[in-house]
Design a protein around this motif. Structure first.
Motif, PDB file in Angstrom:
ATOM      1  N   THR A   1      61.236  -2.893 -16.816  1.00 43.26           N
ATOM      2  CA  THR A   1      62.723  -1.551 -17.770  1.00 43.26           C
ATOM      3  C   THR A   1      61.716  -0.536 -17.778  1.00 43.26           C
ATOM      4  OG1 THR A   1      63.354  -3.368 -18.713  1.00 43.26           O
ATOM      5  CG2 THR A   1      63.709  -1.820 -19.232  1.00 43.26           C
TER       6      THR A   1
ATOM      7  N   LYS B   1      68.866   0.951 -24.577  1.00 43.35           N
ATOM      8  CA  LYS B   1      68.902  -0.425 -25.073  1.00 43.35           C
ATOM      9  C   LYS B   1      69.009  -0.956 -26.252  1.00 43.35           C
ATOM     10  CE  LYS B   1      66.853  -4.035 -21.719  1.00 43.35           C
ATOM     11  NZ  LYS B   1      66.059  -4.906 -21.335  1.00 43.35           N
TER      12      LYS B   1
ATOM     13  N   GLU C   1      66.550  -7.512 -25.284  1.00 38.47           N
ATOM     14  CA  GLU C   1      65.111  -8.880 -24.120  1.00 38.47           C
ATOM     15  C   GLU C   1      67.035  -9.036 -23.406  1.00 38.47           C
ATOM     16  OE1 GLU C   1      63.928  -9.225 -27.273  1.00 38.47           O
ATOM     17  OE2 GLU C   1      62.564  -7.404 -26.251  1.00 38.47           O
ATOM     18  N   ASP C   2      68.552  -9.388 -24.075  1.00 38.53           N
ATOM     19  CA  ASP C   2      69.468 -10.133 -24.130  1.00 38.53           C
ATOM     20  C   ASP C   2      69.839  -8.760 -22.448  1.00 38.53           C
ATOM     21  OD1 ASP C   2      68.905 -12.380 -25.479  1.00 38.53           O
ATOM     22  OD2 ASP C   2      69.936 -11.075 -27.335  1.00 38.53           O
TER      23      ASP C   2
ATOM     24  N   ASP D   1      70.685  -7.668 -19.603  1.00 41.22           N
ATOM     25  CA  ASP D   1      69.399  -7.875 -18.356  1.00 41.22           C
ATOM     26  C   ASP D   1      70.304  -5.708 -17.653  1.00 41.22           C
ATOM     27  OD1 ASP D   1      69.333  -7.726 -15.745  1.00 41.22           O
ATOM     28  OD2 ASP D   1      69.605  -9.621 -15.669  1.00 41.22           O
ATOM     29  N   PRO D   2      69.274  -5.392 -17.336  1.00 41.10           N
ATOM     30  CA  PRO D   2      69.466  -3.518 -16.772  1.00 41.10           C
ATOM     31  C   PRO D   2      70.174  -4.086 -15.618  1.00 41.10           C
ATOM     32  CG  PRO D   2      67.403  -4.250 -16.735  1.00 41.10           C
ATOM     33  CD  PRO D   2      67.995  -5.750 -16.983  1.00 41.10           C
ATOM     34  N   ASP D   3      70.036  -5.238 -14.578  1.00 43.89           N
ATOM     35  CA  ASP D   3      71.550  -5.437 -13.632  1.00 43.89           C
ATOM     36  C   ASP D   3      72.833  -5.499 -13.580  1.00 43.89           C
ATOM     37  OD1 ASP D   3      69.562  -3.617 -11.333  1.00 43.89           O
ATOM     38  OD2 ASP D   3      68.227  -5.700 -11.993  1.00 43.89           O
ATOM     39  N   GLU D   4      72.694  -5.762 -14.409  1.00 41.15           N
ATOM     40  CA  GLU D   4      73.662  -7.041 -15.380  1.00 41.15           C
ATOM     41  C   GLU D   4      74.876  -6.077 -15.682  1.00 41.15           C
ATOM     42  OE1 GLU D   4      75.273 -10.357 -15.500  1.00 41.15           O
ATOM     43  OE2 GLU D   4      74.082 -10.770 -13.902  1.00 41.15           O
TER      44      GLU D   4
ATOM     45  N   GLY E   1      79.128  -9.807 -18.483  1.00 39.55           N
ATOM     46  CA  GLY E   1      77.797  -9.392 -18.597  1.00 39.55           C
ATOM     47  C   GLY E   1      77.769  -9.553 -20.538  1.00 39.55           C
TER      48      GLY E   1
ATOM     49  N   ASN F   1      76.246  -0.382 -15.462  1.00 36.91           N
ATOM     50  CA  ASN F   1      75.353  -1.402 -15.557  1.00 36.91           C
ATOM     51  C   ASN F   1      74.195  -0.044 -16.470  1.00 36.91           C
ATOM     52  OD1 ASN F   1      72.858  -0.564 -13.598  1.00 36.91           O
ATOM     53  ND2 ASN F   1      74.100  -1.853 -12.556  1.00 36.91           N
TER      54      ASN F   1
ATOM     55  N   ARG G   1      71.250   0.693 -15.399  1.00 35.20           N
ATOM     56  CA  ARG G   1      70.488   0.902 -14.990  1.00 35.20           C
ATOM     57  C   ARG G   1      70.945   2.521 -14.588  1.00 35.20           C
ATOM     58  NH1 ARG G   1      65.616  -1.426 -13.705  1.00 35.20           N
ATOM     59  NH2 ARG G   1      65.829  -3.381 -12.992  1.00 35.20           N
TER      60      ARG G   1
END
Lengths: 235, 87
Positions: free
Chosen positions: B2, B10, B25-26, B28-31, B37, B73, B75
């Motif tokens: 990340t 985030k 942490e919950d 997810d960069p790709d979700e 998601g 997402n 990213r």
């Protein structure tokens, strides 16, 4: 002849943070109510009073199947004032805060969170909210609804306006499950005509109703506003 | 992995959208951020758009395919900020 009872209170819940008589099991004094019956993604948009109401409504209407009549005189004064200040500064409003600035915001979030698709009403009545709630409830019961939930909530007035309200408004919420059917442990609400002995009292606010429910006062009078309508034909 | 900007975004998402039960942490960069998601909704999209404008000076059309792409997402959001930030 006694007037028949208008309706019966079958159960109740109340929330008043900081209140002392904590031995009453139907009363919550939690500073931060859980709001556990509403999914977290909806709950995050509720303040303490909204979470408290969702907790109480889930207990009073476990099947989420009763009409809900909600009344508040002032709504969320702090957030309303905050938005007005933002507008005065010509800054953009928070869409989430704006979306929840309507008077029926709490019942709305509750209905989505609990899947209650029954009728809801949100009432403000210039201080006569409790009387208005009873009149509305009477209507639903007369139409054949077996049970109606009444919710009555208010929050302390923002400091800027507090001097205009005596007595001060206490932050408190109360919910009643009422029905037209009596039960051995249900309390009766009975209408009677005004008499010359009736003195003008302040209309009850949620904390007054909690005082009565908890036994801190014997009687609670609730006068309906003296109103008259005139219908005048146009010339 | 990340990036620093993703980490910053985030925190922006959690604070702006009042995600009280969510930790960085919950996310997810790709979700997906919306519906699936993380499960954000349309009001969150408006709120996030406003936050991007305030923090990075980025103005977006509220209902365009391009915005949908940027908001897919973390990213894609970071890529948008990288490319268009003025602040």
């Amino acid at each position: 002849m006694t007037t028949p009872a208008m309706m019966y209170v079958h159960d109740w819940r109340a929330w008043q943070p900081g209140r002392r008589d904590t031995s009453q099991p139907r009363l919550s004094v939690a500073e931060k109510p859980a709001g556990g019956h509403v999914p977290a993604m909806l709950r995050r948009r509720l303040t303490g009073i909204g979470r408290a109401l969702c907790d109480m409504l889930a207990e009073l209407d476990a099947d989420a199947d009763c009409p809900l009549l909600y009344a508040s005189r002032h709504g969320d004064g702090e957030r309303t004032l905050e938005m007005l200040n933002t507008l005065a500064e010509e800054a953009p409003l928070s869409p989430a805060r704006f979306g929840l600035s309507v008077h029926n915001a709490i019942p709305g979030v509750y209905s989505i969170g609990r899947g209650n698709r029954r009728t809801q009403q949100a009432i403000a009545a210039s201080g006569d909210e409790f009387a208005a709630l009873l009149v509305e409830a009477q209507g639903y019961l007369a139409q054949g609804e077996p049970t109606v939930i009444l919710a009555f909530a208010d929050q302390a007035i923002p400091a800027r306006f507090a001097a205009h309200f005596t007595p001060p408004v206490e932050t408190a919420a109360v919910a009643l499950r009422v029905s037209s059917t009596p039960a051995h442990d249900a309390w009766a609400l009975t209408p009677r005509p005004l008499t010359s002995d009736d003195t003008a009292e302040d209309s009850p606010q949620p904390s007054d109703l909690i005082d009565w429910l908890c036994g801190a006062r014997d009687e609670l009078h609730c006068h309906r506003p003296r109103q008259a309508w005139s219908l005048v034909r146009a010339e | 992995m990340t990036s620093e900007l993703e980490q910053e975004l985030k925190h922006l998402i959690i604070d702006t959208l009042e995600l009280e039960d969510v930790t960085p942490e919950d996310i997810d960069p790709d979700e997906p951020l919306f519906v699936e998601g993380l499960g954000l909704d349309s009001i969150d999209a408006l709120e996030l758009g406003l936050a991007l404008q305030k923090r990075y000076g980025i103005k977006l059309e509220s209902d365009s395919d391009e915005t949908r792409h940027h908001f897919r997402n973390l990213r894609t959001l970071a890529a948008l900020v990288e490319e268009r930030r003025t602040a």
